[in-house]
Design a protein around this motif. Structure first.
Motif, short mmCIF file in Angstrom:
data_model
loop_
_atom_site.label_atom_id
_atom_site.label_comp_id
_atom_site.label_asym_id
_atom_site.label_seq_id
_atom_site.Cartn_x
_atom_site.Cartn_y
_atom_site.Cartn_z
N LEU A 170 2.31 0.90 -6.45
CA LEU A 170 1.55 1.59 -7.50
C LEU A 170 0.36 2.35 -6.91
N LEU A 171 -0.26 1.78 -5.88
CA LEU A 171 -1.34 2.50 -5.20
C LEU A 171 -0.80 3.69 -4.43
N ARG A 172 0.30 3.49 -3.73
CA ARG A 172 0.90 4.57 -2.93
C ARG A 172 1.28 5.76 -3.80
N PHE A 205 7.11 -3.93 12.83
CA PHE A 205 7.68 -2.85 12.03
C PHE A 205 6.57 -2.31 11.13
N LEU A 206 6.35 -1.02 11.19
CA LEU A 206 5.28 -0.39 10.42
C LEU A 206 5.84 0.62 9.43
N VAL A 207 5.31 0.59 8.22
CA VAL A 207 5.53 1.65 7.24
C VAL A 207 4.25 2.48 7.23
N ALA A 208 4.37 3.77 7.58
CA ALA A 208 3.21 4.64 7.67
C ALA A 208 3.27 5.72 6.60
N SER A 209 2.10 6.10 6.11
CA SER A 209 2.05 7.09 5.03
C SER A 209 2.60 8.44 5.45
N VAL A 214 4.02 -8.68 -7.71
CA VAL A 214 4.10 -9.11 -6.32
C VAL A 214 3.39 -8.07 -5.45
N PRO A 215 2.94 -8.44 -4.25
CA PRO A 215 2.19 -7.49 -3.42
C PRO A 215 2.90 -6.17 -3.19
N ALA A 216 4.21 -6.20 -3.00
CA ALA A 216 4.94 -4.95 -2.75
C ALA A 216 4.79 -3.99 -3.93
N PHE A 217 4.74 -4.51 -5.15
CA PHE A 217 4.60 -3.65 -6.32
C PHE A 217 3.19 -3.09 -6.44
N TYR A 218 2.19 -3.95 -6.21
CA TYR A 218 0.81 -3.44 -6.25
C TYR A 218 0.63 -2.35 -5.19
N ARG A 219 1.20 -2.56 -4.03
CA ARG A 219 1.10 -1.57 -2.95
C ARG A 219 1.78 -0.26 -3.37
N SER A 223 7.88 1.89 -9.87
CA SER A 223 6.46 2.15 -10.14
C SER A 223 6.25 2.95 -11.42
N ASP A 224 7.04 3.99 -11.61
CA ASP A 224 6.86 4.84 -12.80
C ASP A 224 7.13 4.05 -14.09
N ALA A 225 8.20 3.24 -14.07
CA ALA A 225 8.56 2.48 -15.26
C ALA A 225 7.48 1.47 -15.61
N ILE A 226 6.97 0.76 -14.59
CA ILE A 226 5.94 -0.24 -14.86
C ILE A 226 4.66 0.43 -15.35
#
Length: 592
Positions: A274-276, A461-465, A267-272, A249-252
């Motif tokens: 960058l928001l996170r 399977f959940l990834v939670a903040s 890809v969606p994982a990257f957009y997610r 994320s930092d490099a992009i």
């Protein structure tokens, strides 16, 4: 094939000329083709470097011979790829995340005559050639070469900057891409010179052209950026931005801030991510004119969050290694959040059920079949797999869609991800999107596996903040039960730190299915004579933490062997991430 089609396929056409030629023919050779670090490389300079590669490699490569590229994204990658094709040979870009086994397979399978490689991958190359008897005749190294190799600089030093392109035909091999499938042996999709002109409509719809700056977080050895950045970007006269490192994320974010692309592919994982990480609100992301997404479904909730942060939409689409370009997609002028898109004008489509019958009702799942001029000519030396995927000029993508009454296509996952629960087909995508709307849920993945009674059960399977807790689990379950049929609601929820992914960013669902089916943690508890049911009731947070560790453990195969053979304390204590907790529990049980 009729006479007109035969003539079309046999016409002389060289992919490198088709990619660079339009800009040069317009007299715009001084336009910037590549931004890389501090370098600005014009189309004329790139064309000269392509010619030097063609001249330097021609003594080693006859028409149709393969040359492997194990190179990071750089002007060298671009010039070498185009130079190989201009010389009439076949460029084969390999993943820089290849294992020694993968690389050995590609070397042997391709029968490559030459290989261009960054020096940091030489140890990997050494491991790979120990696994195969084939050796490329030329190994040229970007950087410091070993004694029996040549450096790329040395190879090019006397090469002329002019070259007459090889007289290739549209149907002659130009480049291969090895499929990035999550399981099984890689397959080389064979693409030809004529394939590179097929995506023009798509590039025009997104405004590619002179003055545009195109950047992809995905690397050029993937079909998505190869087709829509190297080929589509340069053919349209746009400037492409290259970053050689493996992206995070930092490099992009740093690349976007520095170069200010007008079009960005990810890809969606990257957009997610960058928001996170709080990076999407930076000024550079607000100056991008349009974002493209592929690789897996883009949830409507992610689309909304991204647009709220940047003010700019993400337009979704789907393609494949076998198609090179998007086949279903939206455009900046016509897209719908949550929908993959509509069939693109250069693609013929069929929507067939699992028995290959046409789907005739809206909102019913079916597999996408496509026919288009950039479709690969099958898989190299894999006739059985070619026969299974290609039929009468059509390609069975394996991607499942439903189509609504307005003609929008919604991706439901891969055919082998569909689950039959209570006699009805269930798409994980529908359940995942519902769970992702719960505040605190970053990502959801649903898989199915047979239980001890042979019935398929759903696990989410959940990834939670915040890592996850009982309250969030209950909120998710209540949301699912309120929105979906009961049979679609997973009874089991497991919190994990991150979804395991392939190098392309796709979720490794098979890995999660394997973990679910193996039931490692419960079997381990039973082997140690621990009451797993009681522990789940009385120490749910501890069990949740143990599940998190178990899913991420890299020793699952070893654990499965130990469990199958009769586990002993000494065998698992050396590698099990839960060893200390489990031993403490066992001692506590014994004392009580």
């Amino acid at each position: 094939m009729d006479a007109r089609e035969t003539s079309k396929q046999s016409r002389l056409l060289n992919a490198a000329d088709e990619i660079l030629g339009p800009t040069l023919a317009r007299g715009r050779g001084e336009d910037i083709a590549i931004l890389f670090g501090d370098a600005k490389i014009t189309f004329s300079e790139l064309n000269a470097e392509v010619n030097r590669f063609a001249n330097a490699l021609q003594p080693f490569l006859a028409k149709g011979d393969r040359a492997l590229l194990l190179l990071k994204d750089s002007p060298t990658f671009v010039a070498a790829h185009l130079g190989i094709m201009r010389a009439g040979a076949v460029a084969v870009a390999l993943s820089t995340r290849s294992t020694a086994k993968d690389l050995a397979f590609a070397i042997a399978d391709s029968g490559a005559k030459a290989m261009l490689i960054d020096d940091e991958f030489l140890p990997l190359y050494g491991q790979a050639i120990a696994l195969t008897t084939h050796r490329p005749e030329l190994v040229a190294v970007c950087g410091t070469a070993a004694a029996d190799m040549r450096s790329i600089d040395d190879l090019l030093v006397d090469a002329a900057s002019e070259f007459q392109s090889a007289p290739t035909a549209a149907q002659d091999m130009a480049f291969w891409l090895y499929t990035s499938g999550t399981t099984g042996t890689p397959k080389a999709a064979v693409h030809c010179h004529g394939d590179v002109v097929v995506g023009d409509w798509y590039m025009q719809a997104f405004g590619y052209g002179p003055g545009e700056r195109v950047f992809s977080s995905s690397k050029l050895f993937f079909a998505f950026p190869l087709g829509h950045v190297l080929i589509g970007g340069l053919r349209s006269g746009a400037t492409i931005i290259l970053y050689e490192g493996w992206p995070d994320s930092d490099a992009i974010a740093a690349v976007v801030e520095r170069y200010r692309p007008t079009l960005m592919l990810s890809v969606p994982a990257f957009y997610r991510g960058l928001l996170r990480d709080g990076l999407a609100t930076r000024s550079g992301f607000k100056t991008v004119r349009c974002y493209l997404s592929a690789g897996e479904s883009l949830p409507a909730s992610l689309y909304s969050r991204w647009r709220e942060a940047t003010g700019v939409p993400i337009v979704e689409g789907i393609g494949a290694t076998e198609t090179m370009f998007m086949v279903i997609g939206g455009t900046p002028a016509d897209h719908r959040p949550g929908a993959t898109g509509k069939p693109l004008p250069y693609v013929e489509v069929k929507h067939l059920d699992l028995e290959d019958r046409p789907v005739t009702t809206t909102d019913s799942p079916g597999i996408l079949w496509v026919r288009m001029e950039s479709l690969c000519r099958g898989y190299w030396r894999q006739p059985a797999k070619t026969k299974a995927a290609f039929r009468d000029g059509w390609f069975r993508t394996g991607d499942v869609f439903i189509v609504d009454e307005d003609g929008w296509w919604y991706h439901q996952g891969r055919a082998d991800d569909l689950l039959k629960i209570s006699g009805q087909w269930v798409s994980p995508a529908e359940i995942e999107e519902c769970a992702a709307t719960v505040p605190g849920v970053s990502e959801a993945i649903v898989v199915g596996a047979e239980d001890e009674d042979g019935l398929v059960r759903l696990t989410m399977f959940l990834v939670a903040s915040d890592g996850g807790n009982d309250a969030l689990q209950q909120q998710v379950q209540e949301r699912l039960l309120g929105a979906l049929s009961k049979y679609k609601c997973p009874r089991r929820i497991v919190f994990i730190d991150a979804v395991p992914r392939t190098a392309t960013g796709k979720a490794r669902r098979f890995r999660l299915r394997q973990w679910t089916a193996a039931n490692f943690l419960m079997r381990l508890m039973r082997a140690l004579r621990l009451d797993s049911t009681n522990l789940q009731d009385t120490q749910s947070q501890l069990v949740r933490e143990m599940q998190r560790r178990c899913v991420a453990c890299e020793c699952q195969d070893r654990c499965a062997d130990d469990l199958d053979q009769g586990l002993s304390e000494t065998s698992y204590q050396s590698y099990c991430p839960n060893a200390e907790i489990l031993v403490s529990m066992r001692i506590s049980n014994a004392l009580n």
